[in-house]
Scaffold this active site. Sequence first.
Site, short mmCIF file in Angstrom:
data_model
loop_
_atom_site.label_atom_id
_atom_site.label_comp_id
_atom_site.label_asym_id
_atom_site.label_seq_id
_atom_site.Cartn_x
_atom_site.Cartn_y
_atom_site.Cartn_z
N HIS A 72 0.91 -1.17 -0.02
CA HIS A 72 0.08 0.29 -0.05
C HIS A 72 0.98 1.18 -0.05
O HIS A 72 1.82 1.33 0.74
CB HIS A 72 -0.98 -0.08 1.35
CG HIS A 72 -1.96 -0.96 1.03
ND1 HIS A 72 -3.16 -0.74 1.84
CD2 HIS A 72 -2.42 -1.98 0.21
CE1 HIS A 72 -4.07 -1.62 1.32
NE2 HIS A 72 -3.46 -2.37 0.54
N TYR A 201 -8.89 5.60 8.15
CA TYR A 201 -8.89 5.63 9.46
C TYR A 201 -9.88 7.14 9.66
O TYR A 201 -9.67 8.05 8.99
CB TYR A 201 -7.55 6.36 10.08
CG TYR A 201 -6.50 5.32 10.37
CD1 TYR A 201 -5.77 4.56 9.20
CD2 TYR A 201 -6.25 4.82 11.60
CE1 TYR A 201 -4.73 3.67 9.24
CE2 TYR A 201 -5.19 3.72 11.66
CZ TYR A 201 -4.63 3.14 10.45
OH TYR A 201 -3.34 2.10 10.75
N PRO A 294 -3.26 -0.12 19.47
CA PRO A 294 -3.02 -0.40 18.17
C PRO A 294 -3.11 0.52 16.98
O PRO A 294 -2.42 0.32 15.92
CB PRO A 294 -4.41 -1.50 17.92
CG PRO A 294 -5.22 -0.93 19.07
CD PRO A 294 -4.41 -0.46 20.09
N LYS A 298 1.75 -0.34 15.28
CA LYS A 298 3.14 -0.69 15.63
C LYS A 298 3.79 -1.78 16.47
O LYS A 298 4.63 -2.11 16.32
CB LYS A 298 3.71 0.78 16.40
CG LYS A 298 3.73 1.83 15.93
CD LYS A 298 4.70 1.89 14.45
CE LYS A 298 4.48 2.93 13.56
NZ LYS A 298 5.33 2.69 12.15
N TYR A 384 4.47 6.14 10.15
CA TYR A 384 3.67 5.08 9.90
C TYR A 384 4.29 4.23 8.90
O TYR A 384 4.38 2.93 9.43
CB TYR A 384 2.40 5.67 9.17
CG TYR A 384 1.26 4.60 9.02
CD1 TYR A 384 1.47 3.36 8.47
CD2 TYR A 384 0.01 4.61 9.88
CE1 TYR A 384 0.47 2.29 8.49
CE2 TYR A 384 -0.97 3.83 9.92
CZ TYR A 384 -0.79 2.72 9.04
OH TYR A 384 -1.94 1.82 8.94
P1 FAD Z 1 3.23 -12.20 21.45
O1 FAD Z 1 2.77 -12.28 20.06
O2 FAD Z 1 2.25 -11.78 22.58
O3 FAD Z 1 3.73 -13.67 21.74
C1 FAD Z 1 4.27 -14.01 23.10
C2 FAD Z 1 4.07 -15.54 23.27
O4 FAD Z 1 4.59 -15.77 24.69
C3 FAD Z 1 2.72 -15.86 23.06
O5 FAD Z 1 2.73 -17.04 22.04
C4 FAD Z 1 2.45 -16.57 24.46
O6 FAD Z 1 1.55 -17.42 24.52
C5 FAD Z 1 3.86 -16.75 24.93
N1 FAD Z 1 3.95 -17.29 26.57
C6 FAD Z 1 3.20 -16.16 27.30
N2 FAD Z 1 3.67 -16.44 28.50
C7 FAD Z 1 4.51 -17.67 28.52
C8 FAD Z 1 5.24 -18.61 29.41
N3 FAD Z 1 4.83 -18.32 30.62
N4 FAD Z 1 5.88 -19.64 28.71
C9 FAD Z 1 5.97 -19.73 27.65
N5 FAD Z 1 5.36 -18.97 26.57
C10 FAD Z 1 4.88 -17.73 27.22
N6 FAD Z 1 -0.50 -5.20 16.77
C11 FAD Z 1 -0.83 -4.26 15.59
O7 FAD Z 1 0.13 -3.61 15.25
N7 FAD Z 1 -1.90 -4.36 14.98
C12 FAD Z 1 -2.97 -4.94 15.61
O8 FAD Z 1 -4.38 -4.86 15.03
C13 FAD Z 1 -3.00 -5.70 16.80
N8 FAD Z 1 -3.98 -6.24 17.08
C14 FAD Z 1 -3.89 -7.19 18.46
C15 FAD Z 1 -4.75 -7.91 18.99
C16 FAD Z 1 -4.57 -8.43 20.16
C17 FAD Z 1 -5.59 -9.15 20.74
C18 FAD Z 1 -3.40 -8.28 20.73
C19 FAD Z 1 -2.98 -9.33 22.11
C20 FAD Z 1 -2.48 -7.51 20.09
C21 FAD Z 1 -2.54 -6.91 19.13
N9 FAD Z 1 -1.40 -6.41 18.49
C22 FAD Z 1 -1.71 -5.54 17.31
C23 FAD Z 1 0.00 -6.30 18.96
C24 FAD Z 1 0.68 -7.16 18.15
O9 FAD Z 1 -0.08 -8.47 18.01
C25 FAD Z 1 1.88 -7.56 18.92
O10 FAD Z 1 2.63 -6.45 19.40
C26 FAD Z 1 2.83 -8.68 18.62
O11 FAD Z 1 2.10 -9.93 18.84
C27 FAD Z 1 4.07 -8.83 19.52
O12 FAD Z 1 4.79 -10.16 19.28
P2 FAD Z 1 5.43 -10.82 20.56
O13 FAD Z 1 6.00 -12.03 19.99
O14 FAD Z 1 6.28 -9.89 21.15
O15 FAD Z 1 4.37 -11.02 21.65
C1 DHB Z 2 -4.74 -2.88 11.50
C2 DHB Z 2 -4.67 -2.65 12.86
C3 DHB Z 2 -3.97 -1.44 13.31
O1 DHB Z 2 -3.78 -1.17 14.33
C4 DHB Z 2 -3.95 -0.52 12.33
O2 DHB Z 2 -3.50 0.70 12.69
C5 DHB Z 2 -4.09 -0.82 11.13
C6 DHB Z 2 -4.55 -1.93 10.66
C7 DHB Z 2 -5.27 -4.44 11.07
O3 DHB Z 2 -5.48 -5.21 11.99
O4 DHB Z 2 -5.43 -4.69 10.07
#
Ligand code: FAD
Ligand code: DHB
Length: 391
Positions: A72, A201, A294, A298, A384
Site C-alpha cells: 500500500h 482511519y 493499536p 506498531k 507510519y
Molecule cells: P506475542 O505475540 O504476545 O507472543 C508472546 C508469546 O509468548 C505468546 O505466544 C504467549 O503464549 C507466549 N507466552 C506467554 N507466557 C508464556 C510462558 N509463561 N511460557 C512460555 N510462553 C509464554 N498490533 C498491531 O500492530 N495491530 C493490531 O491490530 C494488533 N492487534 C492486536 C490484537 C490483540 C488481541 C493483541 C493481544 C495484540 C495486538 N497487536 C496488534 C499487537 C501485536 O499483535 C503484538 O505487538 C505482537 O504479537 C508482539 O509479538 P510478540 O512476539 O512480542 O508477543
Molecule cells: C490493522 C490494525 C491497526 O491497528 C492498524 O492501525 C492498521 C491495521 C489491522 O489489523 O489490519
Amino acid sequence: MRTDVAIIGAGPAGLLLAHLLAADGIASVVIETRSKEYVAARIRAGILESSSVELLRAAGLGTGIEAHGDEHRGIYLQWPSERHHLDFTELAGRSVWVYGQTQLQADLVAASEAAGRTVLYETSGAALHDLDTDHPFLTFVDATGTPQRVDAVAVAGCDGSFGPSRAALPAARTSTWERVYPYSWLGILADVAPSTDELIYAWHPDGFAMHSMRSATVSRLYLQVPNGTDTADWPDDRIWATLATRLGHGQDGWTLTPGPVADKSVLPMRSFVQSPMRHGRLFLAGDAAHTVPPTGAKGLNLAIADVALLAPALGRLIGKNDGALADAYSDTALRRVWRSEHFSWWMTTMLHISGDPFDAQLQLSQLRWVTSSTAGATGLAENYAGLPIGF
Ligand code: FAD
Ligand code: DHB
C-alpha cells in the site's frame, strides 16, 4: 537440555529471533505455553512497515509476503464529509504491506519446522534462574507433564505482556511507564471484499472507526467502543450499521459492503514501557517489554525491530565473546520504542472521541493540518511507514 539461547514465547518475536540466530550459527530452544494451533489462529496485527519487510526478505522469509501480501502506498484519513489520501511513498519514500500476523506466524512456523529447530508447545510453569551469571537456565514442565531444564548462555524473554520475563527484572532497577485509555476497539474479521483500496482511519463524533483488510476477500474493521463492552451487545447488524455511519457510507458515492462476520473481539488499549530491556543475561523483546495502543499498527513492527537488534547482539556475545552490542541493546531498542510509543499515542488521541468538546476541536484542527500541510503529512508518513531499524 543445553543450548545457546533459551527463548520464552513462540510468537513473532520468539520465532523470528530463533530464525535470525540460526542464520548466525547460534542454537536456541523455544518454549511456549499455548498449542501450535492456538498461536497460529490468533487474529492480531495486519500491517508491516517497509523496514520489517526488508528484514524479513533478507532473512529468507519474504516468499509469503511477495505471494499474498499487498503493498500500500498510504492511507485515507477522514472526518465527516472529508476524506484525504496520504501517499507515504511520495511523502517519505516508503510503503507499507498488508500481511496478517497469522500469515507471518505461519511462515515462521514453516521455516522453523523445515530447519528442524526445537519449539516446545504446551509447556507450563516457566521460571528463569541465575540471570546475573553467565550460565542462566529455565525450568518448566513440558506437554507430557515432565519437569525440564534448559541451560543457556542467554535467555530471551519474548513472552508478550503477560509472560514471566518482565517480572524477572529486579523491581529496584526497573522503571515502567503506563497509560490506560478510556476506550477499547471492537474488531471484526469479515468474509467480504474490502470496500476500499487502502486503509481508512475515520474520526467521527460517535467514535473512531477503521477499515483495514487481510486480502482481496477478507476485510478487517474496527470501532471505538467503551471499555468493558461485551460482544454479545453487538450483533452483526449493529456493527455494520455503526461502521456505515462512522465510515461515511453514501458520501460522495462511497459505499460499505457488509458480509459474514468470521471473528469478533474487544481489545483494550494501553501504552506501556519497561526499562531497561535487559538484566544480566536476560534480554526482553517485543510485547514483553512494551505495549502500544493499536492505532498506527506498531506492535508487531516493534517486536520485529527489537529482534533485528537482539539477534546480532547475541550473535556477537555468544559467537565472539564480545558484549558491546548486547550492552547497547536496551538503549538502542528503547529509542525506537519511544518513537513508536509517541506515534501510537498521537494517532490514538487524534482519532478517538474522549467526550470533551475541546479535545474534539483540537483533533479536527490537527487532522486538517496533517492532511493539508506537506510538513504535517510527511511526519505522519515517516512514522507510519516506519523509521530505519537502527533509528
Ligand atoms: P506475542 O505475540 O504476545 O507472543 C508472546 C508469546 O509468548 C505468546 O505466544 C504467549 O503464549 C507466549 N507466552 C506467554 N507466557 C508464556 C510462558 N509463561 N511460557 C512460555 N510462553 C509464554 N498490533 C498491531 O500492530 N495491530 C493490531 O491490530 C494488533 N492487534 C492486536 C490484537 C490483540 C488481541 C493483541 C493481544 C495484540 C495486538 N497487536 C496488534 C499487537 C501485536 O499483535 C503484538 O505487538 C505482537 O504479537 C508482539 O509479538 P510478540 O512476539 O512480542 O508477543
Ligand atoms: C490493522 C490494525 C491497526 O491497528 C492498524 O492501525 C492498521 C491495521 C489491522 O489489523 O489490519
